[in-house]
Design a protein around this motif. Structure first.
Motif, mmCIF file in Angstrom:
data_model
loop_
_atom_site.group_PDB
_atom_site.id
_atom_site.type_symbol
_atom_site.label_atom_id
_atom_site.label_comp_id
_atom_site.label_asym_id
_atom_site.label_seq_id
_atom_site.Cartn_x
_atom_site.Cartn_y
_atom_site.Cartn_z
ATOM 1 N N HIS A 115 1.306 -1.327 0.173
ATOM 2 C CA HIS A 115 -0.188 0.037 -0.044
ATOM 3 C C HIS A 115 0.631 1.225 -0.014
ATOM 4 O O HIS A 115 1.957 1.083 0.512
ATOM 5 C CB HIS A 115 -1.186 -0.050 0.949
ATOM 6 C CG HIS A 115 -1.831 0.661 1.386
ATOM 7 N ND1 HIS A 115 -1.975 2.081 1.214
ATOM 8 C CD2 HIS A 115 -3.102 0.530 0.953
ATOM 9 C CE1 HIS A 115 -3.514 2.929 1.163
ATOM 10 N NE2 HIS A 115 -4.064 1.344 1.044
ATOM 11 N N PRO A 116 0.860 2.161 -0.850
ATOM 12 C CA PRO A 116 1.694 3.336 -0.761
ATOM 13 C C PRO A 116 1.792 3.925 0.568
ATOM 14 O O PRO A 116 2.212 4.526 0.473
ATOM 15 C CB PRO A 116 0.224 4.560 -1.947
ATOM 16 C CG PRO A 116 -0.470 3.760 -2.450
ATOM 17 C CD PRO A 116 -0.526 2.358 -1.786
ATOM 18 N N ARG A 117 0.905 3.989 1.186
ATOM 19 C CA ARG A 117 0.930 4.116 2.662
ATOM 20 C C ARG A 117 1.934 3.556 3.331
ATOM 21 O O ARG A 117 2.984 4.287 4.419
ATOM 22 C CB ARG A 117 -0.548 4.483 3.809
ATOM 23 C CG ARG A 117 -1.108 4.556 3.512
ATOM 24 C CD ARG A 117 -2.769 4.183 4.189
ATOM 25 N NE ARG A 117 -3.622 5.363 4.147
ATOM 26 C CZ ARG A 117 -4.002 6.166 5.072
ATOM 27 N NH1 ARG A 117 -3.407 7.391 5.810
ATOM 28 N NH2 ARG A 117 -4.714 7.359 4.303
ATOM 29 N N ASP A 118 2.708 2.017 2.986
ATOM 30 C CA ASP A 118 3.948 1.488 3.650
ATOM 31 C C ASP A 118 5.065 1.899 3.105
ATOM 32 O O ASP A 118 6.165 1.655 3.693
ATOM 33 C CB ASP A 118 3.377 0.529 2.980
ATOM 34 C CG ASP A 118 2.312 -0.155 4.179
ATOM 35 O OD1 ASP A 118 2.227 0.242 5.209
ATOM 36 O OD2 ASP A 118 2.173 -1.434 3.661
ATOM 37 N N THR A 119 5.152 2.442 1.966
ATOM 38 C CA THR A 119 6.043 2.893 0.778
ATOM 39 C C THR A 119 6.172 4.763 0.667
ATOM 40 O O THR A 119 7.227 5.178 -0.349
ATOM 41 C CB THR A 119 5.999 2.609 -0.316
ATOM 42 O OG1 THR A 119 4.768 3.121 -1.190
ATOM 43 C CG2 THR A 119 5.926 1.098 -0.326
ATOM 44 N N GLU A 120 5.539 5.219 1.768
ATOM 45 C CA GLU A 120 5.612 7.241 1.289
ATOM 46 C C GLU A 120 6.929 7.082 2.042
ATOM 47 O O GLU A 120 7.563 7.373 3.123
ATOM 48 C CB GLU A 120 4.826 7.730 1.876
ATOM 49 C CG GLU A 120 4.819 9.024 1.687
ATOM 50 C CD GLU A 120 3.177 9.313 2.458
ATOM 51 O OE1 GLU A 120 3.610 11.157 2.263
ATOM 52 O OE2 GLU A 120 2.235 9.042 3.683
ATOM 53 N N PRO A 121 8.201 8.225 0.919
ATOM 54 C CA PRO A 121 8.804 8.744 1.518
ATOM 55 C C PRO A 121 8.841 9.039 2.728
ATOM 56 O O PRO A 121 7.972 10.063 2.953
ATOM 57 C CB PRO A 121 9.274 9.546 0.301
ATOM 58 C CG PRO A 121 8.994 8.824 -1.533
ATOM 59 C CD PRO A 121 7.504 8.407 -0.270
ATOM 60 N N GLY A 122 9.733 8.873 3.990
ATOM 61 C CA GLY A 122 9.711 9.178 5.269
ATOM 62 C C GLY A 122 8.898 7.936 6.245
ATOM 63 O O GLY A 122 9.420 8.472 7.286
#
Length: 764
Positions: A115-122
């Motif tokens: 999920h993008p929440r898991d890979t968002e930079p930082g």
């Protein structure tokens, strides 16, 4: 081992664990490369695997990426020009070798179903960091050279700047040794190194040989405040050649002694030749031979006619006396497939059918006790790529090896299939990448390359250019899969979205692509394919209870990657449904979305910018309405507002306003071009795009059956970029997905009719 989204390394790799056993502790392979990676040439000095310096002090950049109108060649040249203090036109592109150094690592990392929440930079989770680190290691070993997935900028942002900054350090170091002066006292302008106080003045070319053996020392990127090129609109270097006819595409390839071949496939998908009599055709002037082509790289069985020109070959192919045989045990019908998909999507929504890509809370329980509940079924058809440059490939087979000239997005796979067909080692095959007149994912396939090499085996060493007539391309594409989604949402008494459950169904692309193009990578079983569920499981909205399941089908229809892949239709499903929920809650569509984005400031900023620039909330002339959509894909977020009306029952799109967050805007001018092209491409699909299959045959034969948006229909398109200091992300595809839902939502606001099936059938 049970496959989950946490343990899956790459959908399609299958036994990926076998690739990492024994070397997981090794450091990742360097992507800078060595000077001898590039072939030697007089007057040119290699400084690493990406860059040479010529005698005039210009940079030569190895280019493994395909140029198909996205401006990537010009944009990548900017990265090098910036770090080397050159003008963009002082960077010349040279073909890259077939070295694994140039493999696209970012596109593999993006295929992980996180999920993008898991890979968002930082804010990456531990499992996401580990998964991406591991797949990047695998990617560096595999060296899959490809242009796709809107990943080129993400893949090269660090490595090309590092290659150029390292080269700069070596060149300045060589000048320092020769002049016996500190580097800190040098100025560099347009590749000329000067020492004002000492009167020294020389260009890079005069130091290149010495630089090759000079250690770079500490390498530093230029600071953003020092940038002279990046972040500012720059002209594309290829526009003059594209407008004056000098640009050479695959179909423009001309070689001494060339002959020409035209393909004619069995009209039925998966069909074959039952009987063929070529005697009369071979008596025609200008016709040399007729060949049967077996199915290879996923193609339908075909025949090829070889002649002295494409015209001679095509006319003869149409005159061939052929009886075709339908495939055994296959009766492909798109309407029946669509009905089956609806039942399978419903089973995924109501039960445990398919694979669970995302789960939070307890969506079924929340839906059961909801104050307000909404159910909807959305559908999308098969789509063709409809590239303007017909499928083509030129091949030559001699005792010295195989030469291929192809407009391909995957030179590595093209090389591999050419070697298999010619029965030679891969190091005996050279692929020359030409410019591409439209890719959209179609040229991630290598069927036409395989066919061209097969024909070249029969032409006595002469090069042969093989071309597909337009009708062959439309009827034997690898289509965007048809898809169905059943969406269920619930609101509490205060109108807050509490639960979202989605069940979807459609063919998985990645396993089929690997089976036909890279069988050595295909696993023994299908693993969950992210492309089937992207745009459904990875929504940015904070919804307490979510469940998303997908049933991966295998219809028998050849499917492939289509521009923006699963997002292309899943965004229509999800963003139209979010709009429906906003209406159910009695809230403004923009305000409703912003309420779900309180913990996603980047997404909220994109939506607010688009709404502000479009004048959301301000009155429109009577008979006009606005629709909005927000979607993240390929790590970029696009918000789109569309203004429409119906004039004499005909659609009029008055304006399209887009806001984008794609990280660092390397060249804002190219970003705007990509948005504009994406909107036109997306509108063509939303209004007209469909492929119908009846009794194994595709009904749409050419552009009259599969129209593109006309110049008269094209609206003004505005692009607004959210400033960012994060690394750049994709822009070749992310503006396609929000087009259809923004249009559908605008039509609902205008007419009160909710359109849940593509292409959109206008009211009245």
């Amino acid at each position: 081992m049970k496959l989950t989204r946490r343990t899956l390394l790459w959908s399609g790799l299958g036994a990926a664990g076998a690739l990492v056993v024994g070397w997981s502790g090794m450091p990742p392979r360097s992507r800078l490369g060595k000077p001898d990676t590039l072939p030697p040439a007089e007057g040119e000095v290699g400084l690493n695997g990406w860059l040479k310096i010529d005698a005039q002090g210009h940079a030569l950049l190895a280019m493994p990426y395909a140029e198909m109108g996205q401006g990537v060649h010009s944009t990548l040249a900017l990265l090098v020009a910036e770090e080397l203090n050159l003008r963009p036109d002082q960077v010349r592109l040279i073909p890259a070798t077939h070295d694994a150094l140039y493999g696209n690592v970012a596109v593999l990392a993006a295929s992980l179903p996180f999920h993008p929440r898991d890979t968002e930079p930082g804010h990456e989770t531990t499992s996401a960091r580990l998964g991406q680190w591991m797949i990047r290691k695998i990617g560096r070993e595999l060296g899959l050279v490809m242009t796709g997935g809107s990943a080129t900028m993400a893949d090269t942002w660090e490595v090309l700047r590092l290659a150029a900054a390292t080269a700069r350090a070596q060149l300045l170091g060589a000048a320092s040794l020769r002049w016996k002066l500190p580097v800190s006292e040098f100025n560099v302008v347009q590749g000329v190194i000067t020492h004002p106080a000492g009167g020294h003045h020389a260009h890079y070319g005069e130091f290149a040989a010495a630089a090759a053996t000079t250690p770079p020392g500490e390498v530093r990127f230029k600071k953003r405040e020092q940038w002279a090129l990046l972040g500012k609109p720059q002209k594309r270097l290829d526009i003059p050649a594209r407008t004056n006819g000098q640009a050479r595409y695959g179909i423009d390839t001309r070689l001494p002694g060339m002959v020409f071949a035209v393909v004619r496939h069995a009209p039925m998908l998966g069909g074959s030749v039952a009987r063929m009599n070529s005697n009369e055709v071979l008596k025609r002037p200008g016709v040399e031979r007729v060949l049967r082509l077996a199915s290879v790289a996923g193609s339908t069985e075909a025949v090829a006619v070889v002649g002295i020109s494409t015209w001679h070959a095509k006319q003869a192919s149409l005159a061939l006396d052929i009886d075709w045989a339908a495939p055994l045990n296959a009766r492909l019908d798109s309407q029946a497939i669509q009905q089956a998909l609806e039942a399978q999507a419903q089973a995924a929504a109501d039960g445990d059918a398919g694979f669970s890509f995302h789960k939070v809370g307890d969506a079924p329980a929340q839906l059961a006790s909801a104050a307000k509940r909404l159910n909807a079924v959305y559908k999308a058809p098969y789509l063709a790529h409809a590239t303007l440059e017909p499928m083509n490939c030129t091949a030559q087979v001699t005792p010295q090896g195989v030469q291929v000239w192809a407009p391909t997005q995957v030179p590595g796979l093209a090389r591999a299939v050419a070697a298999r067909v010619a029965d030679v080692p891969e190091d005996k095959v050279t692929v020359h990448m030409t410019q591409i007149g439209g890719g959209f994912g179609r040229r991630l396939e290598v069927d036409s390359v395989a066919q061209a090499v097969r024909v070249a085996l029969e032409t006595g060493g002469r090069p042969v250019q093989l071309v597909w007539p337009r009708e062959e391309d439309f009827t034997h594409d690898f289509y965007r899969p048809a898809g169905v989604a059943v969406l269920q949402g619930s609101l509490d008494a205060q109108g807050q979205l509490q639960a979202l459950r989605i069940g979807s169904a459609g063919d998985a692309i990645t396993p089929r692509h690997l089976e036909r193009n890279a069988p050595w990578l295909a696993g023994p079983v299908d693993t969950p394919d992210k492309t089937t569920a992207e745009g459904l499981f990875d929504l940015p909205y904070a919804i307490p209870h979510q469940l998303m399941r997908h049933v991966a089908t295998r219809s028998g229809v050849p499917v492939g990657y289509w521009r923006s892949v699963g997002h292309s239709h899943n965004a229509f499903f999800s963003e139209s449904f979010i709009d429906e929920l906003a209406r159910l809650a009695g809230q403004d569509p923009v305000a409703f979305r912003l309420g779900l984005l309180k913990d996603r400031p980047r997404h909220a900023a994109v939506l607010q910018l688009a709404a502000s620039k479009a004048g959301w909330g301000q009155a429109l002339p009577k008979g006009q309405a606005r629709g909005v959509a927000l979607h993240e894909s390929f790590d970029s977020t696009v918000a789109m507002v569309m203004e429409v009306s119906l004039q004499n029952k005909a659609l009029k799109i008055h304006r399209v306003v887009c806001a984008v967050d794609c990280g660092t805007a390397v060249n804002p001018a190219v970003i705007a071009q990509q948005v504009e092209g994406s909107v036109v491409f997306g509108l063509s699909a939303a209004l007209y795009g469909r492929i119908d299959i009846v009794n194994n045959e595709v009904r749409q034969k050419n552009f009259p059956d599969f129209p593109l948006l006309s110049l008269r229909e094209c609206p003004p398109i505005e692009t607004h970029i959210v400033p960012s200091t994060l690394p750049p992300t994709g822009m070749g595809e992310p503006a396609v997905p929000p087009v259809a839902p923004a249009l559908a939502n605008a039509l609902f606001a205008l007419t009160g009719q909710r359109l849940r099936e593509l292409p959109l059938q206008l009211p009245g």
